[in-house]
Design an enzyme around this catalytic site. Sequence first.
Site, short mmCIF file in Angstrom:
data_model
loop_
_atom_site.label_atom_id
_atom_site.label_comp_id
_atom_site.label_asym_id
_atom_site.label_seq_id
_atom_site.Cartn_x
_atom_site.Cartn_y
_atom_site.Cartn_z
N TYR A 161 0.83 -1.22 0.00
CA TYR A 161 0.00 0.00 0.00
C TYR A 161 0.86 1.27 0.00
O TYR A 161 0.45 2.33 -0.48
CB TYR A 161 -0.98 -0.02 1.18
CG TYR A 161 -2.22 0.80 0.89
CD1 TYR A 161 -3.06 0.48 -0.18
CD2 TYR A 161 -2.56 1.89 1.68
CE1 TYR A 161 -4.19 1.23 -0.46
CE2 TYR A 161 -3.70 2.64 1.41
CZ TYR A 161 -4.50 2.30 0.34
OH TYR A 161 -5.63 3.06 0.08
N LYS A 168 -3.60 8.07 3.22
CA LYS A 168 -4.83 7.74 3.96
C LYS A 168 -4.71 8.16 5.43
O LYS A 168 -5.71 8.56 6.05
CB LYS A 168 -5.16 6.25 3.83
CG LYS A 168 -5.54 5.81 2.42
CD LYS A 168 -6.63 6.67 1.80
CE LYS A 168 -7.18 6.08 0.50
NZ LYS A 168 -8.03 7.03 -0.23
P1 NDP Z 1 -11.74 4.60 -9.01
O1 NDP Z 1 -10.50 4.59 -9.84
O2 NDP Z 1 -12.97 4.06 -9.59
O3 NDP Z 1 -12.02 6.07 -8.44
C1 NDP Z 1 -11.01 7.02 -8.22
C2 NDP Z 1 -11.48 8.31 -8.81
O4 NDP Z 1 -10.54 9.38 -8.57
C3 NDP Z 1 -11.62 8.23 -10.35
O5 NDP Z 1 -12.90 8.70 -10.72
C4 NDP Z 1 -10.53 9.16 -10.85
O6 NDP Z 1 -10.81 9.73 -12.11
C5 NDP Z 1 -10.55 10.20 -9.73
N1 NDP Z 1 -9.42 11.11 -9.78
C6 NDP Z 1 -8.09 10.81 -9.79
N2 NDP Z 1 -7.37 11.94 -9.89
C7 NDP Z 1 -8.25 12.97 -9.94
C8 NDP Z 1 -8.13 14.38 -10.04
N3 NDP Z 1 -6.94 14.98 -10.12
N4 NDP Z 1 -9.26 15.14 -10.07
C9 NDP Z 1 -10.47 14.56 -10.03
N5 NDP Z 1 -10.66 13.23 -9.92
C10 NDP Z 1 -9.56 12.44 -9.89
O7 NDP Z 1 -11.32 3.76 -7.71
P2 NDP Z 1 -12.07 3.51 -6.30
O8 NDP Z 1 -13.51 3.60 -6.45
O9 NDP Z 1 -11.44 2.28 -5.77
O10 NDP Z 1 -11.49 4.71 -5.42
C11 NDP Z 1 -12.33 5.63 -4.74
C12 NDP Z 1 -11.76 5.89 -3.35
O11 NDP Z 1 -11.90 4.70 -2.56
C13 NDP Z 1 -10.28 6.25 -3.32
O12 NDP Z 1 -10.06 7.23 -2.33
C14 NDP Z 1 -9.64 4.93 -2.90
O13 NDP Z 1 -8.37 5.11 -2.32
C15 NDP Z 1 -10.68 4.46 -1.90
N6 NDP Z 1 -10.61 3.06 -1.51
C16 NDP Z 1 -10.60 2.08 -2.46
C17 NDP Z 1 -10.50 0.76 -2.09
C18 NDP Z 1 -10.45 -0.33 -3.12
O14 NDP Z 1 -10.08 -1.46 -2.77
N7 NDP Z 1 -10.85 -0.08 -4.36
C19 NDP Z 1 -10.45 0.33 -0.67
C20 NDP Z 1 -10.53 1.46 0.25
C21 NDP Z 1 -10.58 2.76 -0.16
P3 NDP Z 1 -10.25 8.98 -13.45
O15 NDP Z 1 -10.44 7.52 -13.30
O16 NDP Z 1 -11.04 9.58 -14.55
O17 NDP Z 1 -8.78 9.27 -13.48
#
Ligand code: NDP
Length: 260
Positions: A161, A168
């Site tokens: 991680y 985080k």
């Molecule tokens: P996704 O990749 O689906 O979502 C992440 C989002 O962040 C995407 O929509 C991405 O846009 C956006 N993003 C990145 N950079 C920017 C920026 N500069 N401006 C605006 N938007 C941005 O992944 P997750 O749904 O997994 O992630 C969502 C949250 O959940 C995150 O904080 C992640 O760390 C957290 N999380 C996820 C876990 C997992 O196992 N998946 C577990 C625990 C927490 P784009 O794709 O268009 O670049």
Amino acid sequence: MGLFDGKKGVVFGIANERSIAWAITQQLAEQGAEIGFTHLPDKDPARPKNENKVRRLVDPLGAKFVLPCNVQDDEQLDSVFKSIEEQFGKIDFVLHSIAFAPPQDLTGPVYNVSRGGFTTAMDISVYSLIALAGRARPIFNEGGSLLTLTYLGGERVIPGYNLMGLCKAGLESATEYLASEMGPEGLRVNAISAGPVKTISASGVGDFKKMLQLYETFSPLRRNISEEEVGKSGMFLLSDLASGITGETLHVDCGYHVMG
Ligand code: NDP
């Protein structure tokens, strides 16, 4: 009667149908919420790939607007919040579901992280919550709720991680400080610490497959969390059912966090 009848809010962080933000959105929409969305701006506006991906999902739900927003850009943030106010007036909830770290800095050991990679990761993954909170505060209705997404790697070392763990930890601390500052205004700020879910962001985390196996073997419920379960918990924390909860990091991870 839905829990969100008459309530309005904005979702930041849908990339596709696997995104955690999409799982939470579906629950919010089912409960009657009126929702606006943002997406990462497209490099070529003539080929709006990001916008189309989001629209394909949210238009059928009756999205109130879909706006481009890079959370690293203050002007874009100002313009998005101006549009939110014009469209909605006041709002009741904001979902922040955004994180990013440059791959070369995420995969390596923390001692090799570059200054630039650290700054970018912290900016997008932590400062963006603060940027949203400051702009949402003046247009929140009493009882307004802000929710972010975190992971156990912010509380303890989880191999693979790496840099995102540092982000985080910062995000969870920001959640607590923002909750303490905004609480006197009747506003709530919380985080969900989700178990691993297969999304685009997760694919950048080393050892992700191993993480899924570990949760299946050792979590009290002996399985991985479903996106729907994270969606329901997110909807709960954004709703008035959670009116007494703020500054909380709620683990939605089949209980894995209590083990060893
Ligand atoms: P996704 O990749 O689906 O979502 C992440 C989002 O962040 C995407 O929509 C991405 O846009 C956006 N993003 C990145 N950079 C920017 C920026 N500069 N401006 C605006 N938007 C941005 O992944 P997750 O749904 O997994 O992630 C969502 C949250 O959940 C995150 O904080 C992640 O760390 C957290 N999380 C996820 C876990 C997992 O196992 N998946 C577990 C625990 C927490 P784009 O794709 O268009 O670049």
